[in-house]
Design a protein around this motif. Sequence first.
Motif, PDB file in Angstrom:
ATOM      1  N   UNK A 134      26.753  36.475 -51.121  1.00 52.22           N
ATOM      2  CA  UNK A 134      25.372  36.905 -50.905  1.00 52.22           C
ATOM      3  C   UNK A 134      24.515  35.747 -50.392  1.00 52.22           C
ATOM      4  N   UNK A 135      24.804  34.541 -50.878  1.00 49.95           N
ATOM      5  CA  UNK A 135      24.085  33.360 -50.383  1.00 49.95           C
ATOM      6  C   UNK A 135      24.354  33.160 -48.898  1.00 49.95           C
ATOM      7  N   UNK A 136      25.622  33.303 -48.496  1.00 52.12           N
ATOM      8  CA  UNK A 136      25.958  33.194 -47.076  1.00 52.12           C
ATOM      9  C   UNK A 136      25.260  34.279 -46.260  1.00 52.12           C
ATOM     10  N   UNK A 137      25.226  35.494 -46.771  1.00 50.88           N
ATOM     11  CA  UNK A 137      24.589  36.601 -46.059  1.00 50.88           C
ATOM     12  C   UNK A 137      23.102  36.335 -45.842  1.00 50.88           C
ATOM     13  N   UNK A 140      22.727  33.685 -43.145  1.00 50.62           N
ATOM     14  CA  UNK A 140      23.070  34.207 -41.822  1.00 50.62           C
ATOM     15  C   UNK A 140      22.090  35.260 -41.335  1.00 50.62           C
ATOM     16  N   UNK A 141      21.227  35.751 -42.236  1.00 49.99           N
ATOM     17  CA  UNK A 141      20.230  36.738 -41.826  1.00 49.99           C
ATOM     18  C   UNK A 141      19.150  36.114 -40.951  1.00 49.99           C
ATOM     19  N   UNK A 142      18.998  34.780 -41.041  1.00 47.95           N
ATOM     20  CA  UNK A 142      18.006  34.074 -40.236  1.00 47.95           C
ATOM     21  C   UNK A 142      18.664  33.520 -38.970  1.00 47.95           C
ATOM     22  N   UNK A 143      17.992  33.586 -37.835  1.00 47.22           N
ATOM     23  CA  UNK A 143      18.509  32.889 -36.648  1.00 47.22           C
ATOM     24  C   UNK A 143      18.668  31.401 -36.969  1.00 47.22           C
ATOM     25  N   UNK A 174      31.601  27.916 -42.023  1.00 45.32           N
ATOM     26  CA  UNK A 174      32.825  27.381 -42.616  1.00 45.32           C
ATOM     27  C   UNK A 174      33.192  28.150 -43.876  1.00 45.32           C
ATOM     28  N   UNK A 175      32.193  28.471 -44.696  1.00 46.58           N
ATOM     29  CA  UNK A 175      32.454  29.139 -45.960  1.00 46.58           C
ATOM     30  C   UNK A 175      33.124  30.493 -45.789  1.00 46.58           C
ATOM     31  N   UNK A 176      32.609  31.307 -44.894  1.00 46.98           N
ATOM     32  CA  UNK A 176      33.175  32.645 -44.699  1.00 46.98           C
ATOM     33  C   UNK A 176      34.561  32.568 -44.070  1.00 46.98           C
TER      34      UNK A 176
END
Length: 298
Positions: A134-137, A140-143, A174-176
């Motif tokens: 969820x932190x990654x999401x 990634x929601x921001x440009x 990298x995380x995903x």
Amino acid sequence: MSLPALQEEKTAIIKQEKVITPFQQKLRLFLQNKLAIAGSVLVLFFVFIAIAAPLIASQGIDEQELSKRLLPPSSEHWFGTDDFGRDIFSRVLFGARISLWVGFFSVLGSALIGTLLGILAGYYGRVIDSIISRLFDIMLAFPSILLAIAIVAILGPSLQNALIAIAVINIPNFGRLIRAKVLSVKEEEYIMAAKALGTSDTRILLVHVLPNSLSPIIVQASLAIATAIIEAAALGFLGLGAQAPNPEWGKMLADSKQYLVQAPWTLFFPGLAIMLTVLGFNLMGDGLRDALDPKGKH
């Protein structure tokens, strides 16, 4: 041919095949890719000029001579001069140091943190995976460039803060990637066997999971350096990255944009340096991807 001779020939072939290690096979695939070799040559060229800049530069990066401002390229000033009469060739050379420094260390930071979070999320799953994913999401929601601008605006405009911002925005990439790799690796039989033998999670992660997840990290890192150089140039162009009098390529473009018609060489050479460096890393990254993951080659 007699039977003993056939057996000797077969034995020689088997020995020859055994000599070729997986590393050598990947290296051979990489060297067969002409575009990858061209990209590597470009990267090595810019690394060389960054290291040898003090020896190659004809003048100091801050030597001003207003009587020679905005001179076109000549034998004295190969890339011309800027609006302060500074030698653009020398500034482009030293600018390679800044761009490569930001590119390498921002990607190193994002790779280390992203890999750690990705491994934890993929290996342990459940609550840990949910929180990290969820932190990654959210990130990634921001440009990416807007998130970098926001981080630098909070920390303050500087080259170091630009490096931190670029490292932060690349962590989810990298995380995903590593999370997906770990999800498949942890189901392998040797991981199950290690667990059955009572091997600690730390040893499994460091000895078994991480080494078998390095290929995508290497490929992503080579491509991410190109992106980091562009992002550093963008922040410098906006005045949020390197500050004067640092000869950062993006900052040089920003300082020269008003002379586009009068002295186009002030923009052309820093822009060309950015383009060639990014092209080199992209071509090398594509070659590494094809060599390390031949099955994924299109």
